[in-house]
Write an enzyme that holds these catalytic residues in place. Structure first.
Site, mmCIF file in Angstrom:
data_model
loop_
_atom_site.group_PDB
_atom_site.id
_atom_site.type_symbol
_atom_site.label_atom_id
_atom_site.label_comp_id
_atom_site.label_asym_id
_atom_site.label_seq_id
_atom_site.Cartn_x
_atom_site.Cartn_y
_atom_site.Cartn_z
ATOM 1 N N ALA A 1 35.387 41.774 56.486
ATOM 2 C CA ALA A 1 34.737 41.081 55.355
ATOM 3 C C ALA A 1 34.081 39.796 55.839
ATOM 4 C CB ALA A 1 35.755 40.810 54.264
ATOM 5 N N ARG A 2 34.855 38.759 55.970
ATOM 6 C CA ARG A 2 34.341 37.462 56.387
ATOM 7 C C ARG A 2 35.438 36.736 57.144
ATOM 8 N NH1 ARG A 2 29.769 37.992 56.238
ATOM 9 N NH2 ARG A 2 28.168 37.158 54.899
ATOM 10 N N ILE B 1 31.702 47.861 49.329
ATOM 11 C CA ILE B 1 32.249 48.316 50.611
ATOM 12 C C ILE B 1 33.673 48.849 50.435
ATOM 13 C CG2 ILE B 1 32.801 47.658 52.994
ATOM 14 C CD1 ILE B 1 30.541 45.559 52.795
ATOM 15 N N ASP C 1 41.740 44.355 42.839
ATOM 16 C CA ASP C 1 40.512 43.584 42.603
ATOM 17 C C ASP C 1 40.670 42.926 41.237
ATOM 18 O OD1 ASP C 1 37.135 44.082 43.464
ATOM 19 O OD2 ASP C 1 37.791 42.851 41.786
ATOM 20 N N HIS D 1 31.297 41.349 64.894
ATOM 21 C CA HIS D 1 30.543 41.305 63.631
ATOM 22 C C HIS D 1 29.374 42.297 63.624
ATOM 23 C CE1 HIS D 1 29.677 38.480 59.996
ATOM 24 N NE2 HIS D 1 29.404 39.746 59.716
ATOM 25 N N ILE D 2 29.736 43.577 63.746
ATOM 26 C CA ILE D 2 28.704 44.619 63.814
ATOM 27 C C ILE D 2 28.784 45.586 62.634
ATOM 28 C CG2 ILE D 2 28.399 44.580 66.329
ATOM 29 C CD1 ILE D 2 30.352 47.082 66.351
ATOM 30 N N GLY D 3 29.457 45.153 61.557
ATOM 31 C CA GLY D 3 29.650 46.059 60.412
ATOM 32 C C GLY D 3 28.373 46.718 59.919
ATOM 33 N N ALA D 4 27.310 45.928 59.822
ATOM 34 C CA ALA D 4 26.065 46.456 59.250
ATOM 35 C C ALA D 4 25.084 46.891 60.338
ATOM 36 C CB ALA D 4 25.411 45.389 58.382
ATOM 37 N N GLU E 1 33.156 32.033 64.452
ATOM 38 C CA GLU E 1 32.048 32.768 65.064
ATOM 39 C C GLU E 1 30.993 31.753 65.479
ATOM 40 O OE1 GLU E 1 30.559 36.165 62.899
ATOM 41 O OE2 GLU E 1 32.542 36.616 62.154
ATOM 42 N N ASP F 1 36.437 42.403 62.766
ATOM 43 C CA ASP F 1 35.000 42.413 63.048
ATOM 44 C C ASP F 1 34.416 41.024 62.789
ATOM 45 O OD1 ASP F 1 32.482 43.753 63.629
ATOM 46 O OD2 ASP F 1 32.002 43.547 61.500
HETATM 47 N N1 LIG Z 1 31.310 43.069 58.774
HETATM 48 C C1 LIG Z 1 30.049 43.036 58.389
HETATM 49 O O1 LIG Z 1 29.132 43.101 59.196
HETATM 50 C C2 LIG Z 1 29.731 42.951 56.917
HETATM 51 C C3 LIG Z 1 28.549 43.536 56.456
HETATM 52 C C4 LIG Z 1 28.277 43.474 55.086
HETATM 53 C C5 LIG Z 1 29.152 42.801 54.238
HETATM 54 N N2 LIG Z 1 30.272 42.216 54.727
HETATM 55 C C6 LIG Z 1 31.204 41.500 53.843
HETATM 56 O O2 LIG Z 1 31.970 42.445 53.105
HETATM 57 C C7 LIG Z 1 32.481 41.820 51.934
HETATM 58 C C8 LIG Z 1 32.389 42.740 50.745
HETATM 59 O O3 LIG Z 1 31.043 43.098 50.482
HETATM 60 P P1 LIG Z 1 30.659 44.031 49.223
HETATM 61 O O4 LIG Z 1 29.221 44.391 49.383
HETATM 62 O O5 LIG Z 1 31.665 45.092 49.030
HETATM 63 O O6 LIG Z 1 30.817 42.947 48.047
HETATM 64 P P2 LIG Z 1 31.052 43.241 46.494
HETATM 65 O O7 LIG Z 1 30.622 42.010 45.788
HETATM 66 O O8 LIG Z 1 30.419 44.548 46.105
HETATM 67 O O9 LIG Z 1 32.642 43.430 46.381
HETATM 68 C C9 LIG Z 1 33.541 42.403 46.564
HETATM 69 C C10 LIG Z 1 34.694 42.623 45.589
HETATM 70 O O10 LIG Z 1 35.734 41.700 45.879
HETATM 71 C C11 LIG Z 1 36.338 41.332 44.644
HETATM 72 N N3 LIG Z 1 37.097 40.092 44.859
HETATM 73 C C12 LIG Z 1 36.672 38.818 44.820
HETATM 74 N N4 LIG Z 1 37.684 37.980 45.139
HETATM 75 C C13 LIG Z 1 38.775 38.756 45.375
HETATM 76 C C14 LIG Z 1 40.114 38.492 45.762
HETATM 77 N N5 LIG Z 1 40.543 37.249 45.981
HETATM 78 N N6 LIG Z 1 40.956 39.547 45.916
HETATM 79 C C15 LIG Z 1 40.548 40.815 45.727
HETATM 80 N N7 LIG Z 1 39.277 41.116 45.358
HETATM 81 C C16 LIG Z 1 38.412 40.107 45.201
HETATM 82 C C17 LIG Z 1 35.183 41.223 43.691
HETATM 83 O O11 LIG Z 1 35.609 41.364 42.349
HETATM 84 C C18 LIG Z 1 34.292 42.392 44.130
HETATM 85 O O12 LIG Z 1 34.561 43.570 43.374
HETATM 86 C C19 LIG Z 1 31.716 40.504 51.812
HETATM 87 O O13 LIG Z 1 32.535 39.466 52.279
HETATM 88 C C20 LIG Z 1 30.552 40.678 52.743
HETATM 89 O O14 LIG Z 1 30.095 39.446 53.229
HETATM 90 C C21 LIG Z 1 30.587 42.283 56.049
#
Ligand SMILES: NC(=O)c1ccc[n+]([C@@H]2O[C@H](COP(=O)([O-])OP(=O)(O)OC[C@H]3O[C@@H](n4cnc5c(N)ncnc54)[C@H](O)[C@@H]3O)[C@@H](O)[C@H]2O)c1
Length: 316
Positions: free
Chosen positions: A243-244, A157, A176, A291-294, A273, A268
């Site tokens: 993210a979360r 993302i 990262d 929480h509507i990202g996806a 929650e 989001d």
């Molecule tokens: N808002 C939403 O509806 C929604 C939808 C999908 C995913 N998400 C969330 O988005 C986030 C990212 O998803 P993704 O698919 O890109 O995951 P991903 O695993 O592809 O990428 C996450 C990256 O974060 C890095 N990372 C880990 N700890 C770190 C830190 N402390 N500082 C900096 N970087 C760090 C990892 O090395 C990795 O490259 C997740 O938390 C996921 O749950 C949210």
């Protein structure tokens, strides 16, 4: 074989599974009745999003289960290692929603720099009586072009978000700890592509240099952004968390907004929650989504197809 899609699944997934001879059950079974339901109906695959939890109790009590599938990324609601230890397949769709989340980040960013989050709250109430006042209040907008976007977490993302930023002329920097460099491929409507290399830099530099920070890290044990990090940011910077919940310290966030250290935030996801703190919901400088990202048709279609393909591959 029966597939229970307890939190729903897009039509693309239903059609693919049915064509492959699976029976798809779209019931929403209450958490406490799941064990009985799975056993009575000999469910082989349970598909969930974030609502249904698949913990040890279900894994132990339901011998017909062969696959646990999560439509989406985070699997915090599934006892993944335990299930795998018992021989179950646990699958998810990590890439399907990346672009949708990235677009939501930009919906917030474009909105915040022109005060849309606040304007949409006030125009219905005062747009006719205080038009000129509101016009003045929202007159100091800025452009995103030329500004620096700092990406925390440069995975799927984070990189999808960076591509949109590059497309609109932003400078992109990223932190990262596990990724040194990314070679991003920007795809255009007519098949042209442009490659763009980004070397990640230190966390502190991203905090110091960014006009806007966007968080794309996995769920963490401790806050990634708290008082110390807000302190290091540029005065008047903005931050987005899609993210979360728990990645940003929400108390520190409210403090940083109230002191004017940061100008806006977009959330989001929330620590509590589905009942986010009222101080966040009522804050005029926070752009909010539940929480509507996806939650786009395209992401849901991709999620449905990707789950179906994996199920057919494993059990077909
Ligand atoms: N808002 C939403 O509806 C929604 C939808 C999908 C995913 N998400 C969330 O988005 C986030 C990212 O998803 P993704 O698919 O890109 O995951 P991903 O695993 O592809 O990428 C996450 C990256 O974060 C890095 N990372 C880990 N700890 C770190 C830190 N402390 N500082 C900096 N970087 C760090 C990892 O090395 C990795 O490259 C997740 O938390 C996921 O749950 C949210």
């Amino acid at each position: 074989m029966k597939v229970l899609a307890n939190d729903g699944i897009a039509t693309s997934g239903i059609i693919a599974l049915e064509n492959a001879g699976f029976e798809v059950d779209l019931s929403t079974v209450a958490q406490e009745q799941l064990i009985d339901y799975i056993n009575k109906n000999k469910i082989a695959v349970i598909l969930v999003r974030s609502a249904t939890k698949v913990r040890k109790d279900i894994i132990d009590a339901c011998p017909t289960l062969k696959i646990i599938g999560r439509g989406g990324v985070g699997m915090d609601n599934i006892d993944v290692e335990y299930a795998r230890g018992k021989g179950l397949h646990v699958i998810n769709t990590p890439a399907a929603s990346s672009h949708s989340v990235a677009e939501l980040v930009f919906a917030h960013l474009f909105g915040m720099v022109r005060f849309l989050h606040d304007s949409n709250r006030h125009m219905p109430l005062e747009g006719d009586s205080k038009f000129k006042d509101l016009k003045k209040a929202y007159a100091k907008g800025v452009e995103l072009k030329g500004k620096t976007l700092g990406v925390f977490g440069f995975g799927r993302i984070g990189q999808a978000t960076a591509k949109i930023a590059l497309g609109i002329g932003m400078k992109v920097i990223a932190y990262d700890p596990y990724i040194e460099r990314a070679n991003l491929e920007l795809e255009f409507f007519d098949g042209q592509t442009v490659f763009f290399k980004i070397d990640t830099i230190s966390r502190n530099e991203v905090l110091k240099q960014s006009d806007f920070i966007t968080l794309h890290v996995p769920a963490q044990d401790k806050y990634v952004i708290s008082d110390k990090e807000f302190e290091m940011m540029k005065d008047g910077a903005s931050i987005v968390n899609a993210a979360r919940g728990g990645v940003i310290d929400e108390v520190a966030l409210v403090k940083a907004l109230e002191s004017g250290k940061i100008s806006n935030a977009a959330l989001d996801v929330f620590e509590n929650e589905p009942s986010p703190e009222i101080q966040l919901l009522m804050n005029p400088n926070i752009s909010l989504t539940p929480h509507i990202g996806a939650a786009t048709s395209e992401a849901q279609l991709r999620i449905g197809s990707e789950l179906a393909d994996q199920i057919i591959e494993i059990l077909g």
